[in-house]
Design a protein around this motif. Structure first.
Motif, PDB file in Angstrom:
ATOM      1  N   ALA A  81       0.824  -1.208   0.000  1.00 26.63           N
ATOM      2  CA  ALA A  81       0.000   0.000   0.000  1.00 26.63           C
ATOM      3  C   ALA A  81       0.857   1.257   0.000  1.00 26.63           C
ATOM      4  CB  ALA A  81      -0.935   0.006   1.207  1.00 26.63           C
ATOM      5  N   GLU A  82       2.130   1.137   0.407  1.00 20.58           N
ATOM      6  CA  GLU A  82       2.994   2.317   0.409  1.00 20.58           C
ATOM      7  C   GLU A  82       3.255   2.828  -1.010  1.00 20.58           C
ATOM      8  OE1 GLU A  82       6.583   1.567   2.469  1.00 20.58           O
ATOM      9  OE2 GLU A  82       5.623   1.442   4.429  1.00 20.58           O
ATOM     10  N   ASP A  83       3.165   1.927  -1.998  1.00 23.18           N
ATOM     11  CA  ASP A  83       3.447   2.341  -3.374  1.00 23.18           C
ATOM     12  C   ASP A  83       2.254   2.977  -4.068  1.00 23.18           C
ATOM     13  OD1 ASP A  83       5.978   1.493  -3.149  1.00 23.18           O
ATOM     14  OD2 ASP A  83       5.652  -0.474  -4.054  1.00 23.18           O
ATOM     15  N   LEU A  84       1.082   2.951  -3.429  1.00 23.24           N
ATOM     16  CA  LEU A  84      -0.086   3.575  -4.050  1.00 23.24           C
ATOM     17  C   LEU A  84       0.104   5.088  -4.071  1.00 23.24           C
ATOM     18  CD1 LEU A  84      -3.018   1.590  -2.432  1.00 23.24           C
ATOM     19  CD2 LEU A  84      -2.258   1.490  -4.779  1.00 23.24           C
ATOM     20  N   PRO A  85      -0.486   5.775  -5.083  1.00 24.75           N
ATOM     21  CA  PRO A  85      -0.375   7.235  -5.104  1.00 24.75           C
ATOM     22  C   PRO A  85      -1.119   7.862  -3.932  1.00 24.75           C
ATOM     23  CG  PRO A  85      -1.854   6.477  -6.815  1.00 24.75           C
ATOM     24  CD  PRO A  85      -1.202   5.259  -6.262  1.00 24.75           C
TER      25      PRO A  85
END
Lengths: 150, 176
Positions: free
Chosen positions: B106-110
């Motif tokens: 989820a850290e890579d989501l915008p």
């Protein structure tokens, strides 16, 4: 299993609430282009108002006669929606491209698309309301067929 | 203030979701599920998705609850209480690992309101700028649903129609 409710409080409240819910449903349906809501929500609320009548007054009483008739209209909403698309085809354009919708006295493309959106929303609302009522009807009738003396 | 509100909302969501799964009585489970849907509608409205919040409140909290309740009225009273066996040990081990993986990815989501995120650079600027003059419809959600993406909505309507027909055929309203 659905019988009419005995309590006068419930019956009076339902009698007052059902028109209010229907009025709000129509508001949501026709003002879906200006505010939140639209065909889906308006249809669900229309169906819910008739389901409320069904649950409170039972299957036999007069407010439910409308619901009982409505059940036979499965697919009318779909015909409205697809029919608007077909009218676009007749107007010489693509399926569901409302700018080719032939409506007399309306020439502006944006106005035609506005009216096309309105008509398809009515179709969606009718379809969903009828589906909701028919699901509740079939859920309750299957129970009564198991207990014919109920 | 906003921060504590959102934390409270998320805690309530998790509690109601767990309660709907864990509770023994199915009537209670249905009502807790309705509460969960309503809280979810509040979350949608708080994120600015008012149309989705409306649908969630009306369909999730209203209509689905009524369907569940009518179904429960139709079945025998002894079937509304359920006994659950303990979950298998593999699930107890595997699900936390899966959750950690999801949190990690989820850290890579915008970011939530990032204007350069892939979802808001493809076609949505077109819809947002042209909706009013194309269709005279200020609510862009409606114009996207009913005009730009009318085919999707038509097929969705077919799906709902099919669901209604299937219910009527399976449960047999004409048998009475």
């Amino acid at each position: 299993m659905i019988h009419s409710h005995d309590s006068p409080i419930v019956r009076t409240m339902a009698r007052m609430l059902i028109p209010l819910i229907q009025l709000f449903a129509l508001y949501v349906l026709f003002f879906g282009q200006y505010g939140p809501g639209g065909g889906f929500v308006g249809g669900v609320m229309l169906g819910t108002s008739l389901i409320l009548g069904l649950l409170v007054f039972g299957r036999e009483e007069s407010p439910c006669r409308l619901a009982r008739k409505v059940v036979h209209g499965d697919g009318v909403g779909l015909i409205i929606f697809a029919g608007v698309g077909g009218l676009c085809l007749i107007g010489g354009g693509e399926f569901l491209n409302y700018s080719d919708l032939e409506i007399p006295w309306v020439t502006a493309d944006s106005r035609r698309r506005f009216l096309g959106i309105l008509m398809t929303q009515i179709g969606v609302a009718v379809d969903i309301a009828v589906t909701a009522i028919s699901i509740v009807f079939s859920l309750s009738s299957s129970d009564e067929s198991e207990h014919p003396d109920d | 203030m906003t921060f504590s509100f959102e934390i409270l909302l998320l805690i309530l969501l998790v509690v109601t979701a767990a309660g709907a799964i864990l509770v023994k009585d199915l009537f209670s489970a249905v009502l807790i599920l309705g509460t969960y849907s309503f809280l979810l509608a509040v979350v949608w409205g708080w994120l600015g998705a008012v149309d989705v919040a409306f649908v969630e409140a009306v369909v999730g909290a209203g209509l689905a609850t009524v369907f569940f309740l009518v179904t429960l009225f139709g079945i025998a009273p002894k079937d509304t209480h359920i006994r659950r066996s303990a979950p298998p040990r593999l699930a107890l081990l595997g699900l936390p690992v899966l959750g950690l993986l999801l949190l990690y990815s989820a850290e890579d989501l915008p970011e939530f309101d990032d204007p350069a995120s892939p979802a808001s650079v493809h076609v949505s600027p077109d819809y947002l700028t042209n909706s009013l003059q194309d269709t005279e419809t200020p609510n862009v959600v409606t114009s996207v649903l009913m005009d730009y993406r009318a085919f999707d909505t038509l097929i969705e309507t077919v799906v709902i129609f099919t669901a209604g027909i299937a219910c009527v055929l399976l449960l047999g309203r004409n048998r009475e």
